[in-house]
Design an enzyme around this catalytic site. Structure first.
Site, PDB file in Angstrom:
ATOM      1  N   TYR A   1     -34.961  39.125 -32.071  1.00  0.00           N
ATOM      2  CA  TYR A   1     -36.199  38.366 -32.233  1.00  0.00           C
ATOM      3  C   TYR A   1     -36.878  38.624 -33.575  1.00  0.00           C
ATOM      4  O   TYR A   1     -37.591  37.768 -34.078  1.00  0.00           O
ATOM      5  CB  TYR A   1     -37.188  38.716 -31.114  1.00  0.00           C
ATOM      6  CG  TYR A   1     -36.983  37.957 -29.841  1.00  0.00           C
ATOM      7  CD1 TYR A   1     -35.817  38.106 -29.111  1.00  0.00           C
ATOM      8  CD2 TYR A   1     -37.955  37.095 -29.361  1.00  0.00           C
ATOM      9  CE1 TYR A   1     -35.628  37.411 -27.928  1.00  0.00           C
ATOM     10  CE2 TYR A   1     -37.778  36.402 -28.182  1.00  0.00           C
ATOM     11  CZ  TYR A   1     -36.612  36.565 -27.466  1.00  0.00           C
ATOM     12  OH  TYR A   1     -36.435  35.871 -26.303  1.00  0.00           O
TER      13      TYR A   1
ATOM     14  N   LYS B   1     -24.502  45.942 -24.265  1.00  0.00           N
ATOM     15  CA  LYS B   1     -23.195  45.318 -24.478  1.00  0.00           C
ATOM     16  C   LYS B   1     -22.410  46.274 -25.377  1.00  0.00           C
ATOM     17  O   LYS B   1     -21.985  45.932 -26.487  1.00  0.00           O
ATOM     18  CB  LYS B   1     -23.392  43.926 -25.111  1.00  0.00           C
ATOM     19  CG  LYS B   1     -22.137  43.086 -25.205  1.00  0.00           C
ATOM     20  CD  LYS B   1     -21.653  42.558 -23.873  1.00  0.00           C
ATOM     21  CE  LYS B   1     -20.310  41.853 -24.029  1.00  0.00           C
ATOM     22  NZ  LYS B   1     -19.670  41.542 -22.735  1.00  0.00           N
TER      23      LYS B   1
ATOM     24  N   ASP C   1     -23.327  41.373 -19.029  1.00  0.00           N
ATOM     25  CA  ASP C   1     -22.706  40.289 -18.258  1.00  0.00           C
ATOM     26  C   ASP C   1     -22.541  40.702 -16.796  1.00  0.00           C
ATOM     27  O   ASP C   1     -22.793  39.915 -15.875  1.00  0.00           O
ATOM     28  CB  ASP C   1     -21.368  39.835 -18.878  1.00  0.00           C
ATOM     29  CG  ASP C   1     -20.473  40.981 -19.306  1.00  0.00           C
ATOM     30  OD1 ASP C   1     -20.899  42.157 -19.207  1.00  0.00           O
ATOM     31  OD2 ASP C   1     -19.332  40.716 -19.732  1.00  0.00           O
TER      32      ASP C   1
ATOM     33  N   ASP D   1     -35.052  39.162 -22.063  1.00  0.00           N
ATOM     34  CA  ASP D   1     -35.585  37.798 -21.938  1.00  0.00           C
ATOM     35  C   ASP D   1     -34.769  37.028 -20.904  1.00  0.00           C
ATOM     36  O   ASP D   1     -35.311  36.414 -19.989  1.00  0.00           O
ATOM     37  CB  ASP D   1     -35.505  37.105 -23.309  1.00  0.00           C
ATOM     38  CG  ASP D   1     -35.977  35.662 -23.231  1.00  0.00           C
ATOM     39  OD1 ASP D   1     -37.015  35.425 -22.589  1.00  0.00           O
ATOM     40  OD2 ASP D   1     -35.300  34.781 -23.796  1.00  0.00           O
TER      41      ASP D   1
ATOM     42  N   ASP E   1     -35.715  36.177 -16.596  1.00  0.00           N
ATOM     43  CA  ASP E   1     -35.780  34.844 -15.991  1.00  0.00           C
ATOM     44  C   ASP E   1     -34.872  34.778 -14.770  1.00  0.00           C
ATOM     45  O   ASP E   1     -35.223  34.202 -13.743  1.00  0.00           O
ATOM     46  CB  ASP E   1     -35.343  33.762 -16.998  1.00  0.00           C
ATOM     47  CG  ASP E   1     -36.533  33.139 -17.709  1.00  0.00           C
ATOM     48  OD1 ASP E   1     -37.547  33.844 -17.878  1.00  0.00           O
ATOM     49  OD2 ASP E   1     -36.453  31.959 -18.098  1.00  0.00           O
TER      50      ASP E   1
HETATM   51  C1  IPM Z   1     -40.779  35.135 -22.711  1.00  0.00           C
HETATM   52  C2  IPM Z   1     -40.601  33.825 -23.412  1.00  0.00           C
HETATM   53  C3  IPM Z   1     -40.734  34.074 -24.915  1.00  0.00           C
HETATM   54  C4  IPM Z   1     -39.648  35.062 -25.291  1.00  0.00           C
HETATM   55  C5  IPM Z   1     -40.677  32.799 -25.753  1.00  0.00           C
HETATM   56  C6  IPM Z   1     -41.749  31.804 -25.331  1.00  0.00           C
HETATM   57  C7  IPM Z   1     -40.747  33.086 -27.225  1.00  0.00           C
HETATM   58  O1  IPM Z   1     -39.391  33.250 -23.079  1.00  0.00           O
HETATM   59  O2  IPM Z   1     -41.866  35.742 -22.840  1.00  0.00           O
HETATM   60  O3  IPM Z   1     -39.852  35.553 -22.035  1.00  0.00           O
HETATM   61  O4  IPM Z   1     -38.497  34.657 -25.491  1.00  0.00           O
HETATM   62  O5  IPM Z   1     -39.931  36.254 -25.378  1.00  0.00           O
HETATM   63 MG    MG Z   2     -38.315  34.283 -21.608  1.00  0.00          MG
END
Ligand code: IPM
Ligand code: MG
Length: 361
Positions: free
Chosen positions: A146, A195, A227, A251, A255
């Site tokens: 990032y 990884k 993975d 990240d 999710d």
């Molecule tokens: C998160 C989001 C952010 C990230 C984006 C919006 C830049 O996906 O907070 O997980 O990737 O960190």
């Molecule tokens: Mg995210």
């Protein structure tokens, strides 16, 4: 106690859900005799519209001067919003990355919990979800891909893009310490995800994590390739306590973990620096498609406010009061549309906030 809180309502459903979190915090203030001062600032798309950029020095300074920051969500529809016609460094997300860096919020805590009352919403097979799960993803937030050098160039007529993944041992050590510290307060297990079969940064990650582990003999450490971790999250999520990982993997895995709970509208997060300062926000996005309709689920933001009370202010009793209010309201069958199921009572964003504030007694 007097708490000075900077609020970043943001975009999409952000302003609605932050309003409900303030409502619940106000109820906590009354009940427990605290003073909460809220100062709203702009960030993301709202800041682009007002000032032409997603993050201003004023927003950073106001946040720095506060005891903690409570955020809604930022960003819009990436295919239709004019914000996404701007250069990448002027888009809403650049504001979020900018404030993480400016406030040195290197530790991102993302709990993923399967609520008993919402077990129906879990997309996993019953025999897997029956075991329940309660994990915390500790994601490194200010390093790695990032924030590494990036550029797009053209060489001999061929376009080429470069992103750099860098970690130094200090960046790894400080997040690992946070991960082990929190594991000590939980089930004392850390799964460090990397990884290491391919990446140098992961091999360094692994060896620094092992060094840190020596100071925590009570904590069980295991290493897992990313993975495999993605697979294990759907195969056997109950095995996890603290997942410790770098920025990009965190990240993606967070999710996935939130989806597995079936209720992303319920998941809070905290981003902390070296002191008690933190930025608290729901794990979900700004959901522009449902903004302004009073149907968003404010619970993730309200639980983020609870994390704020716990981690930045050591107000455990007050945080418990919020967490219990959420459990109680769910037990009574109230649901926003995203977590609605048969036989329950559907309520809007504001009504959910009211119900939760009423339970703080
Ligand atoms: C998160 C989001 C952010 C990230 C984006 C919006 C830049 O996906 O907070 O997980 O990737 O960190
Ligand atoms: Mg995210």
């Amino acid at each position: 106690m007097e708490l000075n809180i900077t609020c970043i309502p943001g975009d999409g459903i952000g302003p609605e859900i932050v309003a409900e979190a303030k409502k619940v915090l106000d109820a906590v203030a009354v009940k427990y005799g605290h003073t909460m001062n809220f100062t709203d600032v702009l960030m993301g798309g709202a800041s682009i519209d007002a000032y032409g950029k997603p993050l201003t020095d004023e927003t950073i300074e106001t946040a720095k001067g506060a005891d903690a920051v409570l955020m809604g969500s930022i960003g819009g529809d990436t295919t239709t919003s004019p914000w996404y016609k701007l250069p990448p460094n002027l888009r809403p997300e650049a504001g979020l990355l900018g404030i993480r860096k400016a406030l040195n919020l290197f530790a991102n805590l993302r709990p993923a919990v399967l609520y008993e009352e919402l077990a129906e919403a879990c997309p996993l097979k019953k025999e897997i979800s029956a075991a329940g799960f309660d994990m915390l993803i500790m994601r490194e937030l200010t390093g790695g891909l990032y924030f590494g050098e990036r550029k797009t160039v053209e060489e001999n007529g061929i376009r080429k893009a470069i992103d750099t993944l860098t970690y130094d041992e200090n960046e790894i050590r400080r997040i690992a310490i946070k991960g082990f510290d929190i594991a000590m307060k939980r089930k004392k297990k850390v799964t460090s995800v990397d990884k290491a079969n391919v990446l140098d940064s992961s091999r360094l990650w692994r060896s620094v994590v092992e060094e840190v582990a020596k100071d925590y003999p009570e904590v069980t450490l295991e290493h897992m390739l990313v993975d495999n971790c993605a697979m294990q999250l759907v195969k056997d999520p109950a095995q996890f306590d603290v997942i410790l990982t770098e920025n990009m993997f965190g990240d993606i895995l967070s999710d996935e973990a939130s989806m597995v709970t079936g209720s992303i509208g319920m998941l809070a997060s905290a981003s902390l620096n070296d002191s008690k300062f933190g930025l608290y926000e729901p794990s979900h996005g700004s959901a522009p498609d449902i903004a302004g309709k009073d149907i968003a689920n404010p619970i993730a933001t309200i639980l983020s406010a609870s994390m704020m009370l716990r981690y930045s202010f050591d107000l455990d009793k007050e945080a418990d009061a919020i967490d219990n209010a959420v459990k109680q309201v769910l037990k009574e069958g109230y649901r926003t549309i995203d977590i609605m199921s048969e036989g329950c009572k559907q309520v809007g964003c504001k009504q959910m906030g009211d119900l939760l504030a009423q339970k703080i007694v």
